[in-house]
Design a protein around this motif. Sequence first.
Motif, mmCIF file in Angstrom:
data_model
loop_
_atom_site.group_PDB
_atom_site.id
_atom_site.type_symbol
_atom_site.label_atom_id
_atom_site.label_comp_id
_atom_site.label_asym_id
_atom_site.label_seq_id
_atom_site.Cartn_x
_atom_site.Cartn_y
_atom_site.Cartn_z
ATOM 1 N N ILE A 182 54.088 53.735 32.639
ATOM 2 C CA ILE A 182 53.000 52.909 32.101
ATOM 3 C C ILE A 182 53.012 51.530 32.754
ATOM 4 N N MET A 183 54.178 50.941 32.918
ATOM 5 C CA MET A 183 54.293 49.607 33.510
ATOM 6 C C MET A 183 53.834 49.640 34.965
ATOM 7 N N VAL A 184 54.233 50.667 35.715
ATOM 8 C CA VAL A 184 53.838 50.759 37.129
ATOM 9 C C VAL A 184 52.328 50.929 37.264
ATOM 10 N N ALA A 185 51.766 51.831 36.438
ATOM 11 C CA ALA A 185 50.323 52.054 36.505
ATOM 12 C C ALA A 185 49.565 50.784 36.143
ATOM 13 N N GLY A 186 50.018 50.089 35.101
ATOM 14 C CA GLY A 186 49.336 48.861 34.710
ATOM 15 C C GLY A 186 49.441 47.793 35.783
ATOM 16 N N THR A 187 50.626 47.654 36.403
ATOM 17 C CA THR A 187 50.817 46.646 37.464
ATOM 18 C C THR A 187 49.962 46.993 38.676
ATOM 19 N N ALA A 188 49.855 48.274 39.030
ATOM 20 C CA ALA A 188 49.036 48.682 40.174
ATOM 21 C C ALA A 188 47.581 48.337 39.934
ATOM 22 N N LEU A 189 47.098 48.596 38.739
ATOM 23 C CA LEU A 189 45.713 48.227 38.423
ATOM 24 C C LEU A 189 45.503 46.721 38.539
ATOM 25 N N TYR A 190 46.440 45.991 38.057
ATOM 26 C CA TYR A 190 46.308 44.526 38.106
ATOM 27 C C TYR A 190 46.283 44.039 39.551
ATOM 28 N N THR A 191 47.177 44.612 40.360
ATOM 29 C CA THR A 191 47.266 44.165 41.763
ATOM 30 C C THR A 191 45.979 44.462 42.506
ATOM 31 N N MET A 192 45.471 45.671 42.333
ATOM 32 C CA MET A 192 44.272 46.042 43.064
ATOM 33 C C MET A 192 43.027 45.354 42.527
ATOM 34 N N GLU A 214 34.249 39.213 40.261
ATOM 35 C CA GLU A 214 34.242 37.760 40.446
ATOM 36 C C GLU A 214 33.431 37.064 39.375
ATOM 37 N N ASN A 215 32.283 37.555 39.055
ATOM 38 C CA ASN A 215 31.435 36.945 38.030
ATOM 39 C C ASN A 215 31.348 37.792 36.758
ATOM 40 N N SER A 216 32.288 38.734 36.566
ATOM 41 C CA SER A 216 32.262 39.619 35.399
ATOM 42 C C SER A 216 33.234 39.128 34.331
ATOM 43 N N GLU A 217 32.809 39.348 33.064
ATOM 44 C CA GLU A 217 33.699 38.985 31.961
ATOM 45 C C GLU A 217 34.830 39.991 31.801
ATOM 46 N N GLN A 218 34.642 41.254 32.270
ATOM 47 C CA GLN A 218 35.670 42.276 32.193
ATOM 48 C C GLN A 218 36.534 42.192 33.441
ATOM 49 N N ARG A 219 37.663 41.592 33.238
ATOM 50 C CA ARG A 219 38.567 41.411 34.344
ATOM 51 C C ARG A 219 39.883 42.110 34.035
ATOM 52 N N PHE A 220 40.407 42.826 34.994
ATOM 53 C CA PHE A 220 41.678 43.534 34.825
ATOM 54 C C PHE A 220 42.814 42.583 35.112
ATOM 55 N N ASP A 221 43.037 41.690 34.151
ATOM 56 C CA ASP A 221 44.232 40.863 34.293
ATOM 57 C C ASP A 221 45.442 41.708 33.892
ATOM 58 N N LEU A 222 46.629 41.135 33.870
ATOM 59 C CA LEU A 222 47.853 41.916 33.609
ATOM 60 C C LEU A 222 47.855 42.512 32.201
ATOM 61 N N LYS A 223 47.391 41.753 31.236
ATOM 62 C CA LYS A 223 47.399 42.263 29.849
ATOM 63 C C LYS A 223 46.445 43.428 29.685
ATOM 64 N N GLU A 224 45.229 43.284 30.246
ATOM 65 C CA GLU A 224 44.250 44.338 30.095
ATOM 66 C C GLU A 224 44.639 45.582 30.894
ATOM 67 N N SER A 225 45.316 45.382 31.998
ATOM 68 C CA SER A 225 45.745 46.534 32.791
ATOM 69 C C SER A 225 46.781 47.362 32.026
ATOM 70 N N LEU A 226 47.760 46.684 31.438
ATOM 71 C CA LEU A 226 48.763 47.411 30.643
ATOM 72 C C LEU A 226 48.129 48.078 29.429
ATOM 73 N N TRP A 227 47.201 47.402 28.769
ATOM 74 C CA TRP A 227 46.519 47.997 27.616
ATOM 75 C C TRP A 227 45.727 49.229 28.013
ATOM 76 N N TYR A 228 45.073 49.159 29.200
ATOM 77 C CA TYR A 228 44.323 50.310 29.678
ATOM 78 C C TYR A 228 45.252 51.496 29.929
ATOM 79 N N SER A 229 46.437 51.260 30.479
ATOM 80 C CA SER A 229 47.397 52.343 30.750
ATOM 81 C C SER A 229 47.883 53.000 29.453
ATOM 82 N N ILE A 230 48.144 52.171 28.439
ATOM 83 C CA ILE A 230 48.603 52.723 27.159
ATOM 84 C C ILE A 230 47.491 53.535 26.509
#
Length: 851
Positions: A535-545, A553-569
């Motif tokens: 889960i941690m690796v998948a979330g970090t990969a999403l965040y990195t990419m 760039e102009n979207s309110e939905q941004r895959f920051d680190l918290k949202e990436s981990l939440w998406y993986s869970i």
Amino acid sequence: MGRHSTALLAAGLVALVNVTAGFQFMINASVMGYPASTDVELYREIADILLREENPRPNKHNYCAIHFGKVTFDTTNGSTMYRSLTAARRNFQNHYVAVAIGPYIDVFTSTNYVILNQRHMLTSSAGQKTDLLDPEMILSILPERHNLSEAVSKIVEKLGWKYVALLSQDDFSTVLNLGTHNIQVSPIRLPSRIDSDEDVDLVRNLMELRASQKKRFILHSTKRDTVMHVMRAAKRLHLLHHTIQWLVDYPDFEDIVNEDDESWPGSIFGLQLLRADKIPTNISHVADQRNMTRLEVALAVDVVGLLRHVLYTRARNCSQEPVRNDVMAAGEFSDTLARASPYQGALGQYMWYINDRSNYSIDVLHYEQTLKKVGQCTFINETSTVNLFDNFTMTEPGSKSKTHARVEKLRVVARLLEPFVMKNSSGDFEGFNVDLLYLIAQKVNFTYEIIEVTDTVSDGEMINGMVQELLTGNASMAVGALEVTAKMEEDISFSYTILSTKASILVKKGESTRNFFQFLGPFSIGLWFMILGFIMVAGTALYTMSRFDYTQENSEQRFDLKESLWYSINVLLQGTTEYSPQTTSMRTIIAFFWFCVLIIDAAYTANLAAYLTLQQIDDRVRTVYDLAGQTEMLYGVENNSNLMTFFKDATVDPYERMWAFMKLKEEQTMLSNTTKIIELVKDGKYAFIADRVVNDYHALQHCGLESIEQNFGQKDFSLGFPRGAPYKDDVNRALLSLKEEGKLDTLTKKWWKSRTNCTGDSKTRSIKDKTTKELELTNMFGVFIVLGSFVVLSVIVEIIERITICVEGKKKQKKEKEEVKEKPKPLSEGFQPPAITEGSEKKEKSLFADY
């Protein structure tokens, strides 16, 4: 009547000797009896008392006298009897012996009858008028047998009895008379000699009579002792029950029911020939001294009275002295008796019709807690007429109200077995059956005493002590663990079923292991950590990419680190999220992530089901098949029990194999000591097969044991009675009432469900076989622990977040204030006019007012 007892009744008629001088009017009477009889003085005392009552003045002479001579006979053997008869014949050759008095005629029956010209006053009902005797020479003091039999038959017919049992020692002439009235009779011969109410033969007769379940009995006897012994034995065996009716033809029924120490239950009819008011009160001491019954005294009084009546008829005036001794000859006695007026005696009126008593009556009495006259039997010229009073209503046996029905004290036998019958520390009985007996006694209205009995072994066979006591007549009821069997049903009677049960296995309860986190069992600890790292690796990969995703760039939905981990869970838990990757590279990562999650979820679900199934598999003993399929654990039954007989006679598997195993190790498997059995079961080395109600109780008392019901050994427990016990129906009605009221269920709960010693374990110790076992709370309790833990964690996080926001807000306000203070003022602020206040405005107005 028996020879010996009758000889005591009237063997010694003794002459009343008038001690006055001069001539007399006399009757010479010879008395027949045994040599051992010493009651010769009896009639002299009675005659003397009657004379004193008639002639209270001692100077007034009475010239009428009766002289008695004793004639003894000995029936020990033929020679002694011949000598007795020879001596008696010489006595009766005397023409001036007018009458012979005694109980027996058969002793003197021969071709050369020893009573020549004399009348024989028969003082018992045992005489038989044979062809060898002249019936005109016999005068029966008591009613003739055939007359009394006819009267009894008519009374029974009036009462409406169709089937009766006749109890007698030697006289069954009543049977023929009853048959002529279409009444079916079962004759019961009583022992010829009855010394007590506990006579073995008498008790056996009455027990057989009770087993026949007849409801109407006739007791035929002129012996008071016999009647009392039979009635007392019948009372002890509960044959004097409100469902049974008796007729006692003893001529003094009042004397029977007025016994000081007796209270007769049930419904009893009787005959009353004796008139107690006709017996002089001064004669009562004679009866007390000689231990005589009222009937015996009345016979003696009437014998003397009849002789006096005949003598007075002949002499006409006993106060006048005759010119010579006027001795009444045998022929004159018969002539005088024929023309004498009827004599009213203690046994009624004396008249003879063809040498039978006639023109007298017998009262018909009924005793049912109180004694009352219900009818009368009248004899006129050998014809009897029975009349029952109009106010007497005949009731069917057992039809009376149960509030009035009364059952005598029952002797109840019991065998100690927990929890049926036990003894407490004070020695008193307690248990399921003891409480049940108390409730039944309240409904049926009887008292009881409980007697402890034990089983015995005879010829290698166990004899049930309770059944044995019922068979011997020593018990009225049996309570305890008494199971209904076909063999015992042949010997005793059973009540309705009070408990039903099957066989059960008593084994040691398995160790209770609780694992609240069984849901983690399908995966190993390493795999769980690998999934967490995944889960941690998948979330970090999403965040990195997502950093290279120009669409965000102009979207309110941004895959920051918290949202990436939440998406993986969310993906792992098959949840939903508002975020969705847009680039091809991110979608590629998510696609393979979904595939891996699918495999992980499917593997967890399948492995969890298999894991929980394995956890539910119980390898302990649960059935007789489990016992038969192993040899490590010993198992057995109680020695000489019904279950032992069941296994012994079994011809099907697995019971046949189990019996072979138990027989092979008989000393270790067939035990009788309950304490030892419990200890072996607690050690886990032994399984005890017994009735479920017994094993359930042991399991409730010992927390380490459990009782497992089996599907064999169906058994019913009941109360036991002697065959034909008349009170069994009363007890059965009480049992049905207790069942309807729910009190029987309450007793069952009291002794099997609420008496556990396992205060820390509310779970029942008796379980039934199941093909599957449901999941319990302990299997999934860890899930709720995790949920609760994360709920608490989320609350803590929320509180920390709130505190953090509050602290940061205060810091921000403080910083803003400091920045405002440090900011320089504009130049224009120095030329601002001063503020006008209320005071200055008034002062300014006052200045303008001056102008």
